[in-house]
Scaffold this motif. Structure first.
Motif, PDB file in Angstrom:
ATOM      1  N   THR A  87      -4.082 -15.290   5.521  1.00 24.97           N
ATOM      2  CA  THR A  87      -4.018 -15.572   4.085  1.00 24.97           C
ATOM      3  C   THR A  87      -4.945 -14.679   3.272  1.00 24.97           C
ATOM      4  N   VAL A  88      -5.840 -13.961   3.947  1.00 26.34           N
ATOM      5  CA  VAL A  88      -6.756 -13.064   3.243  1.00 26.34           C
ATOM      6  C   VAL A  88      -6.048 -11.774   2.818  1.00 26.34           C
ATOM      7  N   ILE A  89      -5.075 -11.342   3.600  1.00 23.30           N
ATOM      8  CA  ILE A  89      -4.411 -10.071   3.355  1.00 23.30           C
ATOM      9  C   ILE A  89      -3.341 -10.216   2.282  1.00 23.30           C
ATOM     10  N   GLU A  90      -3.364  -9.329   1.301  1.00 22.09           N
ATOM     11  CA  GLU A  90      -2.386  -9.367   0.220  1.00 22.09           C
ATOM     12  C   GLU A  90      -1.004  -8.963   0.724  1.00 22.09           C
ATOM     13  N   PRO A  91       0.055  -9.531   0.139  1.00 24.17           N
ATOM     14  CA  PRO A  91       1.407  -9.219   0.596  1.00 24.17           C
ATOM     15  C   PRO A  91       1.743  -7.731   0.547  1.00 24.17           C
ATOM     16  N   ASN A  92       1.186  -7.019  -0.390  1.00 20.11           N
ATOM     17  CA  ASN A  92       1.489  -5.585  -0.526  1.00 20.11           C
ATOM     18  C   ASN A  92       0.378  -4.703   0.034  1.00 20.11           C
ATOM     19  N   ALA A  93      -0.421  -5.245   0.958  1.00 21.21           N
ATOM     20  CA  ALA A  93      -1.531  -4.466   1.518  1.00 21.21           C
ATOM     21  C   ALA A  93      -1.033  -3.180   2.175  1.00 21.21           C
ATOM     22  N   GLY A  94       0.095  -3.252   2.851  1.00 22.61           N
ATOM     23  CA  GLY A  94       0.629  -2.064   3.504  1.00 22.61           C
ATOM     24  C   GLY A  94       0.913  -0.944   2.522  1.00 22.61           C
ATOM     25  N   GLU A  95       1.516  -1.289   1.391  1.00 21.76           N
ATOM     26  CA  GLU A  95       1.811  -0.277   0.380  1.00 21.76           C
ATOM     27  C   GLU A  95       0.530   0.294  -0.226  1.00 21.76           C
ATOM     28  N   GLN A  96      -0.475  -0.575  -0.411  1.00 24.14           N
ATOM     29  CA  GLN A  96      -1.746  -0.103  -0.975  1.00 24.14           C
ATOM     30  C   GLN A  96      -2.442   0.849  -0.012  1.00 24.14           C
ATOM     31  N   TRP A  97      -2.433   0.526   1.279  1.00 23.36           N
ATOM     32  CA  TRP A  97      -3.033   1.421   2.266  1.00 23.36           C
ATOM     33  C   TRP A  97      -2.270   2.742   2.338  1.00 23.36           C
ATOM     34  N   ARG A  98      -0.951   2.668   2.195  1.00 27.47           N
ATOM     35  CA  ARG A  98      -0.152   3.895   2.281  1.00 27.47           C
ATOM     36  C   ARG A  98      -0.607   4.914   1.245  1.00 27.47           C
ATOM     37  N   GLU A  99      -1.042   4.449   0.091  1.00 30.15           N
ATOM     38  CA  GLU A  99      -1.500   5.345  -0.965  1.00 30.15           C
ATOM     39  C   GLU A  99      -2.793   6.063  -0.605  1.00 30.15           C
ATOM     40  N   LEU A 100      -3.489   5.567   0.402  1.00 31.00           N
ATOM     41  CA  LEU A 100      -4.766   6.163   0.803  1.00 31.00           C
ATOM     42  C   LEU A 100      -4.623   7.133   1.965  1.00 31.00           C
ATOM     43  N   ALA A 101      -3.390   7.294   2.451  1.00 31.88           N
ATOM     44  CA  ALA A 101      -3.135   8.162   3.599  1.00 31.88           C
ATOM     45  C   ALA A 101      -2.487   9.461   3.136  1.00 31.88           C
ATOM     46  N   LEU A 102      -3.169  10.571   3.390  1.00 32.45           N
ATOM     47  CA  LEU A 102      -2.615  11.881   3.052  1.00 32.45           C
ATOM     48  C   LEU A 102      -1.652  12.372   4.129  1.00 32.45           C
ATOM     49  N   GLY A 103      -1.785  11.819   5.334  1.00 31.07           N
ATOM     50  CA  GLY A 103      -0.957  12.257   6.449  1.00 31.07           C
ATOM     51  C   GLY A 103      -0.066  11.147   6.961  1.00 31.07           C
ATOM     52  N   GLU A 104       0.113  11.098   8.285  1.00 28.37           N
ATOM     53  CA  GLU A 104       0.990  10.102   8.895  1.00 28.37           C
ATOM     54  C   GLU A 104       0.439   8.695   8.679  1.00 28.37           C
ATOM     55  N   TYR A 105       1.356   7.737   8.612  1.00 22.80           N
ATOM     56  CA  TYR A 105       0.970   6.360   8.315  1.00 22.80           C
ATOM     57  C   TYR A 105       1.940   5.401   8.993  1.00 22.80           C
ATOM     58  N   ARG A 106       1.392   4.302   9.528  1.00 26.62           N
ATOM     59  CA  ARG A 106       2.220   3.205  10.017  1.00 26.62           C
ATOM     60  C   ARG A 106       1.507   1.892   9.754  1.00 26.62           C
ATOM     61  N   HIS A 107       2.300   0.835   9.617  1.00 24.19           N
ATOM     62  CA  HIS A 107       1.754  -0.502   9.380  1.00 24.19           C
ATOM     63  C   HIS A 107       2.490  -1.474  10.286  1.00 24.19           C
ATOM     64  N   ASP A 108       1.742  -2.184  11.127  1.00 26.70           N
ATOM     65  CA  ASP A 108       2.314  -3.177  12.026  1.00 26.70           C
ATOM     66  C   ASP A 108       1.778  -4.555  11.671  1.00 26.70           C
ATOM     67  N   VAL A 109       2.672  -5.530  11.596  1.00 28.36           N
ATOM     68  CA  VAL A 109       2.306  -6.921  11.351  1.00 28.36           C
ATOM     69  C   VAL A 109       2.358  -7.658  12.684  1.00 28.36           C
ATOM     70  N   LEU A 110       1.243  -8.283  13.054  1.00 32.56           N
ATOM     71  CA  LEU A 110       1.099  -8.916  14.361  1.00 32.56           C
ATOM     72  C   LEU A 110       1.046 -10.437  14.227  1.00 32.56           C
ATOM     73  N   PRO A 111       1.356 -11.159  15.284  1.00 36.44           N
ATOM     74  CA  PRO A 111       1.295 -12.629  15.229  1.00 36.44           C
ATOM     75  C   PRO A 111      -0.137 -13.118  14.997  1.00 36.44           C
ATOM     76  N   GLY A 112      -0.265 -14.206  14.230  1.00 39.46           N
ATOM     77  CA  GLY A 112      -1.558 -14.843  14.060  1.00 39.46           C
ATOM     78  C   GLY A 112      -2.218 -14.579  12.732  1.00 39.46           C
ATOM     79  N   GLY A 113      -3.480 -15.006  12.637  1.00 44.38           N
ATOM     80  CA  GLY A 113      -4.237 -14.910  11.404  1.00 44.38           C
ATOM     81  C   GLY A 113      -5.183 -13.718  11.388  1.00 44.38           C
TER      82      GLY A 113
END
Length: 256
Positions: free
Chosen positions: A205-231
């Protein structure tokens, strides 16, 4: 005999000819111990090291860092020391995720050996700034609340829970890290050129729903985002096997 550097860069797994090292930065109130268990699940050619912050473990006699910049500078020098032994992947969890990002930015600006990949676990994008959502545990929490939080997340072994003096030390460490975390500030425009891999928990619940998109803006190169089970610390099973979720440890970086 342990050297001063051994107390800062704690290497819990060494192999004869490692392809790379997984270097880990601690979360709020944590030490290096939470990462040692991964030695049994790493690929056979990967070493394991964790950075010890001032004021704990082998650096117990040192003063805690006064603020974020002081801790980030200390961590940067420690990671650069670890990098002298070869290629590495840098990982940070929660507050350590912001620290790993900041350290990578600093190393890139210094022209030092950068990680093959930066892995950020359970952290919102730092570009949004420090918000109350990120400030947990909080400075105003009671000792009982902090102890309960640390116990819930596996940071309080039985021998610590049974010893009031060790509990007091654990609380002192946690409050020192909270004070440092609460001085965090994002440097506008800071981004990383190394491949960036973000991990978040599906029920965190701490992580914002669009956290992946926000992090993507900070990556000049390759980027991936994985959502894992749990908190925030995933499930115990996922945490115990987390290195298996990091393809960069095998020398590849897939964006899918």
């Amino acid at each position: 005999m342990a050297t001063a550097q051994d107390l800062v860069v704690v290497r819990s797994r060494r192999t004869a000819n490692p392809a790379r090292t997984l270097v880990c930065l601690g979360f709020c109130g944590g030490g290096t111990g939470q990462y040692h268990q991964w030695g049994d699940v790493l690929p056979p050619e990967v070493d394991l090291a964790a950075i010890c912050y001032p004021g704990r473990e082998g650096r117990f006699l040192e003063e805690f860092a006064e603020d974020w910049d002081a801790l980030a500078e200390d961590a940067t020098q420690a990671v650069l020391a670890a990098a002298t032994e070869g290629p590495y992947v840098l990982l940070g969890h929660s507050m350590g995720g912001w620290m790993a990002f900041d350290v990578t930015v600093r190393i890139e600006r210094l022209g030092g050996r950068t990680p093959e990949a930066l892995v950020v676990s359970s952290a919102n994008a730092p570009s949004r700034g420090l918000t109350p959502q990120d400030m947990f545990p909080a400075q105003q929490d009671t000792d009982e609340q902090l102890l309960a939080w640390m116990t819930m997340h596996g940071m309080m072994p039985d021998h610590v829970l049974a010893d009031p003096d060790l509990q007091e030390l654990a609380l002192e460490l946690m409050r020192a890290d909270i004070r440092v975390r609460d001085t965090f500030h994002y440097v506008p425009g800071a981004r990383v050129g190394v491949p960036l891999h973000v991990l978040t928990g599906a029920q965190d619940t701490v992580i914002e729903p669009n956290a992946g998109e926000q992090w993507r803006e900070l990556a000049l190169g390759e980027y991936r985002h994985d959502v894992l089970p749990g908190g925030h610390f995933y499930t115990p099973e996922v945490w115990a096997q987390l290195p298996n979720r990091i393809p960069a440890l095998g020398g590849v970086f897939s964006t899918s």
